[in-house]
Design an enzyme around this catalytic site. Structure first.
Site, PDB file in Angstrom:
ATOM      1  N   GLN A  18      -4.247  -4.200   0.458  1.00  0.00           N
ATOM      2  CA  GLN A  18      -3.544  -3.089   1.102  1.00  0.00           C
ATOM      3  C   GLN A  18      -3.199  -2.030   0.060  1.00  0.00           C
ATOM      4  O   GLN A  18      -2.665  -2.351  -1.005  1.00  0.00           O
ATOM      5  CB  GLN A  18      -2.260  -3.600   1.767  1.00  0.00           C
ATOM      6  CG  GLN A  18      -1.559  -2.572   2.638  1.00  0.00           C
ATOM      7  CD  GLN A  18      -0.371  -3.187   3.360  1.00  0.00           C
ATOM      8  OE1 GLN A  18       0.567  -3.666   2.743  1.00  0.00           O
ATOM      9  NE2 GLN A  18      -0.416  -3.182   4.680  1.00  0.00           N
ATOM     10  N   ASP A  21      -0.799  -0.145  -0.522  1.00  0.00           N
ATOM     11  CA  ASP A  21       0.599  -0.032  -0.111  1.00  0.00           C
ATOM     12  C   ASP A  21       1.312   1.025  -0.942  1.00  0.00           C
ATOM     13  O   ASP A  21       1.089   1.138  -2.147  1.00  0.00           O
ATOM     14  CB  ASP A  21       1.288  -1.388  -0.310  1.00  0.00           C
ATOM     15  CG  ASP A  21       2.323  -1.669   0.755  1.00  0.00           C
ATOM     16  OD1 ASP A  21       2.591  -0.772   1.562  1.00  0.00           O
ATOM     17  OD2 ASP A  21       2.862  -2.792   0.770  1.00  0.00           O
ATOM     18  N   HIS A  73       7.251   3.791   4.314  1.00  0.00           N
ATOM     19  CA  HIS A  73       6.151   2.881   4.017  1.00  0.00           C
ATOM     20  C   HIS A  73       4.867   3.615   4.410  1.00  0.00           C
ATOM     21  O   HIS A  73       4.760   4.092   5.546  1.00  0.00           O
ATOM     22  CB  HIS A  73       6.243   1.599   4.847  1.00  0.00           C
ATOM     23  CG  HIS A  73       7.565   0.898   4.766  1.00  0.00           C
ATOM     24  ND1 HIS A  73       7.698  -0.381   4.262  1.00  0.00           N
ATOM     25  CD2 HIS A  73       8.817   1.275   5.164  1.00  0.00           C
ATOM     26  CE1 HIS A  73       8.969  -0.755   4.336  1.00  0.00           C
ATOM     27  NE2 HIS A  73       9.659   0.239   4.890  1.00  0.00           N
TER      28      HIS A  73
END
Length: 396
Positions: A144, A146, A274
């Protein structure tokens, strides 16, 4: 029988990866496949670092106490792989956000440090039911891209707008101009009170509208800690898969008692965003593989150089060395096969360009380039290298 264009057929055919029963939902990347993965990683890394993110790396295994503090143990436990570690319950991370919070706490920023943007190409594990696994589209182990933005509340709108505009440009550059946009609101099982959710949903919706987006509404589909904007891309069959996301979180900063010192010396609570562009890098690979051909900048082998006969083999090897030194992924094919067969096999293997070196080319220090669409051109060697560099340049 898999369709010829299904990524589960394309990947093994091109020697990129394989899946096997002993590791359900996890990928065995072969050397050529890892070249593709690394190219995508570097593309998103360039993008995030240019946008002011600072790259970090965090642990895979974290004890239960941290997941309880974040709320994942209460609201996401069914998707986590738990283990006993020194007699204490721990879990492989399904996300990186609690880890990035630990870094924020130790940085102890003031208002001058905000927004603080952290990013990580992190491996995540999620205990997906076996029946839902689907090639690279849905895995138990995935990478991911992220990222988390810690900012003052008055900075939220600008950060979301920058992400939204940048994400659409990023997808378009990668060949996905049509992106689905959905706004997911509070789920039935969630952390935080209704007043916090009212504030988060209103701020996210307003920022998304300011970015010029008109998302469809997905009631009840938000994360347990906040509403989210989901960006989806269609596969070859027209099914949409979520890739990018940005989520506005006012809950975890409160659960971890995060703060910063403002200009007046007061402690204030930051907001947390996020965000991800690929979401799952493996899923994005699947979407790319189900198109007609990988673009040249992602091709594991970008150029194959072939001497027509033995007299050109030494020059062909030197040409490959020059291409590699220039930054291209080049290989030599000097097998005792017909030139037509070598060209056909290279293009069938996803190689976008084939360079021929025969007696005529050797005499004039040139290369004949045969490209995937059938185009053919004869260029002086240095011109050929410059042309190939332009063709294989990353668009992002």
């Amino acid at each position: 029988m898999l369709d010829h264009h299904d990524h589960r057929a394309v990947g093994p055919r091109l020697g990129l990866f394989h899946l096997q029963d002993e590791a359900p939902g996890m990928v065995f990347w072969h050397p050529r496949g890892l070249v593709l993965v690394r190219a995508l990683e570097e593309a998103v890394r360039r993008r995030t670092l240019a946008e002011g993110y600072r790259e970090v790396r965090t642990p895979q295994l974290l004890r239960k106490s941290l997941w309880e503090a974040s709320g994942h143990w209460q609201h996401f436990r069914q998707h986590m792989f738990a283990v006993e570690e020194d007699g204490v319950c721990a879990a492989l991370k399904p996300v990186s956000c609690p880890c990035h919070i630990q870094i924020y706490e130790r940085v102890a920023p003031s208002y001058r440090d905000l927004p603080l943007r952290l990013c990580e190409l992190g491996v995540c594990h999620r205990d997906e039911p076996g029946g839902t696994l689907h090639g690279l589209f849905r895995l138990r182990q995935f990478t991911q891209d992220d990222g988390h933005i810690f900012c003052a509340e008055e900075q939220i709108a600008a950060e979301i707008e920058v992400f939204c505009r940048g994400a659409l440009a990023f997808y378009a550059a990668l060949g996905f101009p049509e992106v689905g946009v959905a706004l997911s609101t509070r789920p039935p099982q969630r952390a935080g009170d209704d007043a916090t959710w009212d504030r988060a949903e209103a701020q996210l919706a307003a920022a998304v509208a300011s970015a010029g987006m008109s998302p469809t509404l997905q009631p009840g589909e938000g994360a347990f800690y906040g509403p989210k904007l989901e960006l989806s891309v269609p596969d070859r069959a027209g099914r949409r898969w979520q890739c990018g996301t940005i989520q506005l979180d006012l809950v975890l900063p409160e659960r971890f008692d995060l703060h910063y010192i403002d200009a007046t010396g007061r402690r204030r609570r930051p907001a947390m965003l996020h965000r991800a562009l690929y979401g799952s890098l493996e899923r994005f690979v699947a979407l790319l593989l189900e198109r007609d051909a990988l673009p040249a900048w992602l091709a594991p082998v970008q150029v194959v150089v072939a001497p027509v006969g033995p007299d050109q083999r030494e020059a062909a090897a030197l040409t490959v060395a020059a291409l590699v030194a220039a930054g291209l992924r080049a290989e030599l094919d000097q097998r005792d096969e017909t030139l037509a067969r070598r060209v056909a096999e290279a293009h069938a293997g996803g190689v976008p360009c084939f360079a021929v070196l025969g007696a005529r080319e050797l005499a004039s220090d040139a290369l004949t380039l045969r490209e995937g669409a059938g185009a053919q051109r004869v260029l002086a060697r240095e011109q050929a290298i410059a042309h190939l560099l332009r063709c294989c340049a990353a668009p992002v």
